[in-house]
Write an enzyme that holds these catalytic residues in place. Structure first.
Site, short mmCIF file in Angstrom:
data_model
loop_
_atom_site.label_atom_id
_atom_site.label_comp_id
_atom_site.label_asym_id
_atom_site.label_seq_id
_atom_site.Cartn_x
_atom_site.Cartn_y
_atom_site.Cartn_z
N SER A 164 0.85 -1.18 0.00
CA SER A 164 0.00 0.00 0.00
C SER A 164 0.89 1.24 0.00
CB SER A 164 -0.87 -0.01 1.27
OG SER A 164 -1.45 1.24 1.54
N TYR A 200 -1.97 -1.05 10.55
CA TYR A 200 -2.06 -1.14 9.09
C TYR A 200 -0.75 -0.71 8.46
CZ TYR A 200 -4.06 -0.93 4.41
OH TYR A 200 -4.33 -1.15 3.08
#
Length: 257
Positions: free
Chosen positions: A141, A154
């Site tokens: 990401s 995350y």
């Protein structure tokens, strides 16, 4: 005689497993592999999304936190067909501010996003080593690079996937196996929800040199490259697919200063 250039990207006869491939970016990556000729098996936890994806693919229910289930699935596929390509796309986002709550969200994201990817890579690599070739694609990401103000877990797991990718590349390269990561930027996904239509979504668009949010089709080219013979001398890399978001320090309409 040199093989045609397009043969570098052909995947006929290859078997690919795409975790979390029953929707969103994973489904887009699965379609790219299928359209290049691969036999694709997608996995997912959501029964409704699995049912929808079954119109296009062989779908296997899988929770990547279940070590026995992961081993069983890859053995079931590998014994009959081998495993040539793994796309580690299964992942979750949970709010996880450092200053709030307990460790449950952190531990859940570690187990799904990071340890789950390692479980799948280990299981797939067994068959790749036997074949003397293979491709592992881990899906990170933009938060593999940036910190996240609402989810330390995350950001930590997505950064960890880059480290895992490099270690897999270093360990497995001598067996003819390449491991690389893809770092998607801002795409309309279930995780992002209504964000593309909110003021923050417009800020993201203005910050992106390409001038737009990503489209699922934007992942097709990099997926095909990293899954095919075209990338046989490319390993341990992390490829941003973000329209330039990670290299931009201002809004598009601000101009130089």
């Amino acid at each position: 005689m040199t093989a045609p250039f397009t043969d570098l990207f052909a995947l006929h006869g290859r078997v690919a497993v795409v975790t979390g491939g029953n929707g969103g970016l994973g489904l887009a990556m699965a379609r790219a592999l299928r359209d290049a000729g691969a036999k694709v098996v997608v996995t997912g936890r959501d029964p409704d999304k699995n049912a929808a994806a079954s119109d296009e693919f062989e779908v296997r229910p899988l929770d990547t936190t279940d070590a026995a289930a992961v081993t069983g699935l890859f053995d079931d596929i590998g014994r009959d067909h081998g495993v040539d390509i793994l796309v580690n796309n299964a992942g979750i986002y949970l709010d996880d501010p450092v200053s709030e709550g307990d460790l449950s969200a952190w531990e859940r994201m570690i187990d799904v996003n990071l340890t789950g990817s390692l479980r799948c890579a280990r299981a797939a690599a067994r068959y790749m080593r036997e074949a003397g070739s293979g491709k592992i694609i881990n899906v990170g990401s933009v938060y593999s690079v940036f910190g996240h103000p609402r989810s330390a877990g995350y950001a930590a797991t997505k950064a960890g996937l880059v480290g895992l990718t490099r270690s897999l590349a270093a360990e497995l390269g001598g067996r003819g196996i390449q491991a690389n990561a893809v770092l998607p930027g801002w795409f309309p996904t279930d995780i992002n929800g209504e964000l593309p239509r909110l003021p923050r979504g417009e800020e993201i668009r203005r910050r992106t040199p390409a001038g737009r949010w990503g489209r699922n089709s934007d992942l097709a080219g990099v997926t095909l490259f990293l899954a095919s013979r075209a990338s046989d001398f490319v390993t341990g890399t992390a490829v941003p697919v973000d329209g330039g978001y990670m290299i931009s320090d201002r809004f598009l309409d601000e101009g130089p200063r």
